[in-house]
Motif scaffolding. Structure first.
Motif, PDB file in Angstrom:
ATOM      1  N   TYR A 242       0.877  -1.171   0.000  1.00  0.00           N
ATOM      2  CA  TYR A 242       0.000   0.000   0.000  1.00  0.00           C
ATOM      3  C   TYR A 242       0.910   1.215   0.000  1.00  0.00           C
ATOM      4  CZ  TYR A 242      -3.827   3.104   1.442  1.00  0.00           C
ATOM      5  OH  TYR A 242      -4.757   4.112   1.511  1.00  0.00           O
ATOM      6  N   CYS A 243       1.167   1.710  -1.201  1.00  0.00           N
ATOM      7  CA  CYS A 243       2.288   2.643  -1.390  1.00  0.00           C
ATOM      8  C   CYS A 243       2.085   3.975  -0.671  1.00  0.00           C
ATOM      9  CB  CYS A 243       2.506   2.873  -2.883  1.00  0.00           C
ATOM     10  SG  CYS A 243       4.046   3.757  -3.255  1.00  0.00           S
ATOM     11  N   ILE A 244       0.859   4.516  -0.670  1.00  0.00           N
ATOM     12  CA  ILE A 244       0.612   5.838  -0.100  1.00  0.00           C
ATOM     13  C   ILE A 244       1.076   5.898   1.352  1.00  0.00           C
ATOM     14  CG2 ILE A 244      -1.183   7.508   0.535  1.00  0.00           C
ATOM     15  CD1 ILE A 244      -2.738   6.567  -1.929  1.00  0.00           C
ATOM     16  N   MET A 245       0.837   4.808   2.098  1.00  0.00           N
ATOM     17  CA  MET A 245       1.242   4.764   3.500  1.00  0.00           C
ATOM     18  C   MET A 245       2.517   3.943   3.710  1.00  0.00           C
ATOM     19  SD  MET A 245      -2.426   4.479   5.467  1.00  0.00           S
ATOM     20  CE  MET A 245      -1.652   4.833   7.036  1.00  0.00           C
ATOM     21  N   ASN A 246       3.105   3.475   2.600  1.00  0.00           N
ATOM     22  CA  ASN A 246       4.315   2.668   2.666  1.00  0.00           C
ATOM     23  C   ASN A 246       4.151   1.489   3.634  1.00  0.00           C
ATOM     24  OD1 ASN A 246       6.921   1.878   1.991  1.00  0.00           O
ATOM     25  ND2 ASN A 246       7.858   3.107   3.625  1.00  0.00           N
ATOM     26  N   MET A 247       3.088   0.720   3.401  1.00  0.00           N
ATOM     27  CA  MET A 247       2.778  -0.435   4.254  1.00  0.00           C
ATOM     28  C   MET A 247       2.624  -1.684   3.393  1.00  0.00           C
ATOM     29  SD  MET A 247      -0.167   1.262   6.663  1.00  0.00           S
ATOM     30  CE  MET A 247      -0.505  -0.300   7.469  1.00  0.00           C
ATOM     31  N   TRP A 248       3.162  -2.808   3.885  1.00  0.00           N
ATOM     32  CA  TRP A 248       2.895  -4.104   3.271  1.00  0.00           C
ATOM     33  C   TRP A 248       1.742  -4.758   4.028  1.00  0.00           C
ATOM     34  CZ3 TRP A 248       4.819  -6.182  -1.151  1.00  0.00           C
ATOM     35  CH2 TRP A 248       5.902  -5.527  -1.741  1.00  0.00           C
ATOM     36  N   LEU A 249       0.793  -5.289   3.256  1.00  0.00           N
ATOM     37  CA  LEU A 249      -0.415  -5.888   3.833  1.00  0.00           C
ATOM     38  C   LEU A 249      -0.636  -7.278   3.245  1.00  0.00           C
ATOM     39  CD1 LEU A 249      -2.879  -2.858   3.411  1.00  0.00           C
ATOM     40  CD2 LEU A 249      -1.664  -3.499   5.502  1.00  0.00           C
TER      41      LEU A 249
ATOM     42  N   GLY B  63      11.310  -5.166  -0.379  1.00  0.00           N
ATOM     43  CA  GLY B  63      10.414  -4.725   0.681  1.00  0.00           C
ATOM     44  C   GLY B  63      10.503  -3.250   0.991  1.00  0.00           C
ATOM     45  N   THR B  64      11.218  -2.486   0.157  1.00  0.00           N
ATOM     46  CA  THR B  64      11.349  -1.042   0.373  1.00  0.00           C
ATOM     47  C   THR B  64      10.345  -0.301  -0.508  1.00  0.00           C
ATOM     48  OG1 THR B  64      13.056  -0.915  -1.326  1.00  0.00           O
ATOM     49  CG2 THR B  64      13.780  -1.257   0.941  1.00  0.00           C
ATOM     50  N   ARG B  65      10.153   0.980  -0.210  1.00  0.00           N
ATOM     51  CA  ARG B  65       9.210   1.788  -0.983  1.00  0.00           C
ATOM     52  C   ARG B  65       9.769   2.015  -2.392  1.00  0.00           C
ATOM     53  NH1 ARG B  65       6.040   6.860   1.550  1.00  0.00           N
ATOM     54  NH2 ARG B  65       4.595   7.253  -0.165  1.00  0.00           N
ATOM     55  N   PRO B  66       8.936   1.803  -3.437  1.00  0.00           N
ATOM     56  CA  PRO B  66       9.418   2.060  -4.796  1.00  0.00           C
ATOM     57  C   PRO B  66       9.656   3.551  -5.031  1.00  0.00           C
ATOM     58  CG  PRO B  66       7.067   1.580  -4.802  1.00  0.00           C
ATOM     59  CD  PRO B  66       7.550   1.319  -3.407  1.00  0.00           C
TER      60      PRO B  66
ATOM     61  N   HIS C 197       3.442   4.637  -8.789  1.00  0.00           N
ATOM     62  CA  HIS C 197       2.920   3.985  -9.988  1.00  0.00           C
ATOM     63  C   HIS C 197       3.573   2.621 -10.200  1.00  0.00           C
ATOM     64  CE1 HIS C 197       0.563   7.454 -11.135  1.00  0.00           C
ATOM     65  NE2 HIS C 197       1.633   8.233 -11.033  1.00  0.00           N
ATOM     66  N   GLU C 198       4.658   2.370  -9.497  1.00  0.00           N
ATOM     67  CA  GLU C 198       5.336   1.077  -9.586  1.00  0.00           C
ATOM     68  C   GLU C 198       4.705   0.118  -8.573  1.00  0.00           C
ATOM     69  OE1 GLU C 198       9.585   1.278  -9.321  1.00  0.00           O
ATOM     70  OE2 GLU C 198       9.640   3.287 -10.214  1.00  0.00           O
ATOM     71  N   GLN C 199       3.706  -0.603  -9.001  1.00  0.00           N
ATOM     72  CA  GLN C 199       3.033  -1.534  -8.096  1.00  0.00           C
ATOM     73  C   GLN C 199       3.974  -2.672  -7.721  1.00  0.00           C
ATOM     74  OE1 GLN C 199      -0.376  -2.706 -10.359  1.00  0.00           O
ATOM     75  NE2 GLN C 199      -1.455  -0.774 -10.023  1.00  0.00           N
ATOM     76  N   ARG C 200       3.889  -3.108  -6.464  1.00  0.00           N
ATOM     77  CA  ARG C 200       4.732  -4.199  -5.983  1.00  0.00           C
ATOM     78  C   ARG C 200       3.885  -5.175  -5.166  1.00  0.00           C
ATOM     79  NH1 ARG C 200       7.741  -2.978  -9.299  1.00  0.00           N
ATOM     80  NH2 ARG C 200       9.998  -2.576  -9.214  1.00  0.00           N
ATOM     81  N   VAL C 201       4.154  -6.453  -5.394  1.00  0.00           N
ATOM     82  CA  VAL C 201       3.524  -7.513  -4.609  1.00  0.00           C
ATOM     83  C   VAL C 201       4.613  -8.482  -4.172  1.00  0.00           C
ATOM     84  CG1 VAL C 201       1.229  -7.333  -5.632  1.00  0.00           C
ATOM     85  CG2 VAL C 201       2.977  -8.733  -6.753  1.00  0.00           C
ATOM     86  N   GLY C 202       4.263  -9.413  -3.270  1.00  0.00           N
ATOM     87  CA  GLY C 202       5.286 -10.236  -2.647  1.00  0.00           C
ATOM     88  C   GLY C 202       5.268 -11.691  -3.065  1.00  0.00           C
TER      89      GLY C 202
END
Length: 375
Positions: free
Chosen positions: A311-318, A335-338, A342-347
Motif C-alpha cells: 500500500y504505497c501511499i502509506m508505505n505499508m505491506w499488507l 520490501g522497500t518503498r518504490p 505507480h510502480e506496483q509491488r507484490v510479494g
C-alpha cells in the motif's frame, strides 16, 4: 491497485494445475503408527489420506528414489466399527448425501458377517460373502457409463478388473442410477450383479470421508490395525495391514497450503485461489513460513506468489485479509518503498536457496500457493 481485477477466465485450470486435495511429504524417520500420526499432526496436517488411484501415484512419486524401505505408514486405521462404503471412494464423486443412498431388500442389512453387496433383478440390494462368484457392474469415468461384465468373479477380483479396465466397481448414488443398473441387468438376462458397496471398519486418521481402498490380495487380515503402502516389489502401490507398534517411515499430508503449478500473474493467482480454495497464502509467523517454504520448494518457478501487496501511499505491506505485515523475511533490497507509487509491488517467496521474500511487479507470471485456511 485494483485487487479484484480479473485478467483472464481460468477455463483450463483443472487441466494445468495441481488440484489434488493433499500434498504429500515423505518422512524418513522410522516410527510406530501412533508416533507417526503425532509427528504429522504437529508438523503438517495429518498422516496421508488417499482418495483415488491418482493419489497413490502421487504418493509413490513423493518417496521415489529416496527410501531404502519397502513400506511406509499411511493414515488408514482400524476402528473395529464396520460401516458400508463405496469402492469408488473419492469424495469428489459425490454431492450432498448421495453417497448414503441405499436400496436394501427388507430386513437387510443387519449385523451379520457378510461384507459385500449385490443387486438382484428387482433392483433391490442384498449382502453376501465377498468370496462368492458373481457378474458385476463397472463404472467408466471417461464415458460416464456403466458396464455389465458377464464374468463370474469374487467381489475383490471384480473390483480389480474394473479398476484395470474402467474406473471402479459402480456406485449407486440415487434411484435413477439404481434403475439404470436394474435395466442393464434385466436386458443382459442376469439374475444378480456385484455393485461397489462393501463394509469395513477402517477410517482415515484425518476423519476424511474417502472410502477408497487398495488392499493387496490377502489383506487385511487378523488384528493388525494400521496400514502401510508398499513402495517396492511386485505389489508396489498396494496396501497391507500391520501391527501399529512396527517401525516404518511414513507419509504426511499438507492440506492447508496448496502449490498451484500454473504460471499466472499475481491478480490471476489471487482470483484462482479465491475461486478454488480460500485465498493466496499469508505468512504471519516463522512457524507458518517453515511450512510454506516446504511447499514452495516443489515449485517450477524461481519464486512463488504469496498474498502480499504494498500500500504505497502509506508505505505499508499488507496481507490480502487486511493484516499489516509484522513478521517479514525480505531479501536484501526488497520490501522497500518504490521510487514512485505507480510502480506496483507484490510479494513472493523464493522457491530455493534461502527462500527469502522478494517484491515484484504483479504482471510477472509465477507458480503460487493457495491456503485452505478460513480465518
Amino acid at each position: 491497485m485494483e485487487l479484484d481485477t480479473v485478467f483472464i477466465t481460468l477455463l483450463l485450470s483443472a487441466i494445468f494445475s495441481a488440484l489434488a486435495s493433499h500434498q504429500f511429504e515423505y518422512v524418513q524417520m522410522r516410527m510406530n503408527c501412533t508416533e507417526a500420526q503425532r509427528y504429522c499432526r504437529e508438523n503438517y496436517s495429518d498422516l496421508a489420506s488417499i482418495d483415488n488411484i491418482a493419489d497413490v501415484t502421487e504418493l509413490l512419486n513423493s518417496v521415489n528414489g529416496t527410501s531404502g524401505d519397502s513400506r511406509v505408514w499411511i493414515g488408514l486405521m482400524d476402528t473395529f466399527r464396520s460401516e458400508w462404503k463405496w469402492s469408488l471412494g473419492d469424495p469428489a464423486f459425490y454431492t450432498a448425501h448421495d453417497s448414503l443412498f441405499r436400496n436394501w431388500v427388507l430386513s437387510q442389512p443387519n449385523n451379520s458377517q457378510y461384507y459385500c453387496a449385490y443387486m438382484s433383478q428387482d433392483g433391490l440390494w442384498h449382502y453376501d460373502y465377498c468370496t462368492n462368484q458373481r457378474f458385476f457392474i463397472c463404472y467408466n469415468d471417461s464415458s460416464k457409463g456403466i458396464i455389465l461384465v458377464q464374468q463370474l468373479m469374487s467381489w475383490r477380483s471384480a473390483q480389480s478388473f474394473c479398476r484395470a479396465n474402467h474406473t471402479d466397481l459402480s456406485s449407486v448414488r440415487n434411484q435413477g442410477e439404481n434403475q439404470q443398473i436394474q435395466q442393464l441387468v434385466n436386458t443382459g438376462g442376469v439374475t444378480a450383479v456385484w455393485i461397489g458397496l462393501f463394509r469395513d471398519s477402517w477410517e482415515w486418521s484425518d476423519n476424511s470421508t474417502s472410502s477408497f481402498r487398495n488392499w493387496a490380495s490377502t489383506e487385511p487380515h487378523g488384528n493388525e490395525n494400521a496400514t502401510v503402502l508398499v513402495i517396492s516389489g511386485s505389489i508396489r502401490g498396494q496396501w497391507e495391514d500391520w501391527p501399529c507398534n512396527t517401525l516404518f517411515p511414513f507419509v504426511c499430508q499438507e492440506d492447508q497450503f496448496i502449490l498451484i503449478k500454473q504460471n499466472l500473474s499475481w491478480n490471476e493467482a489471487m482470483t484462482y485461489c479465491r475461486q478454488n480454495h480460500v485465498d493466496l497464502v499469508s505468512v504471519p509467523s516463522p512457524q507458518i513460513e517453515q511450512r510454506v517454504m516446504r511447499v514452495a520448494r516443489r515449485a517450477l518457478t524461481a519464486a512463488v506468489w504469496m498474498g502480499l501487496h504494498h500500500y504505497c501511499i502509506m508505505n505499508m505491506w499488507l496481507w490480502l485479509r487486511g493484516e499489516v505485515v509484522c513478521y517479514e523475511n525480505w531479501a536484501a533490497g526488497n520490501g522497500t518503498r518504490p521510487q514512485n507509487c505507480h510502480e506496483q509491488r507484490v510479494g513472493a517467496i523464493q522457491s530455493s536457496g534461502g527462500q527469502l521474500w522478494v517484491s515484484l511487479p504483479p504482471t510477472i507470471r509465477l507458480n503460487f500457493i493457495c491456503t485452505n485456511y478460513e480465518p
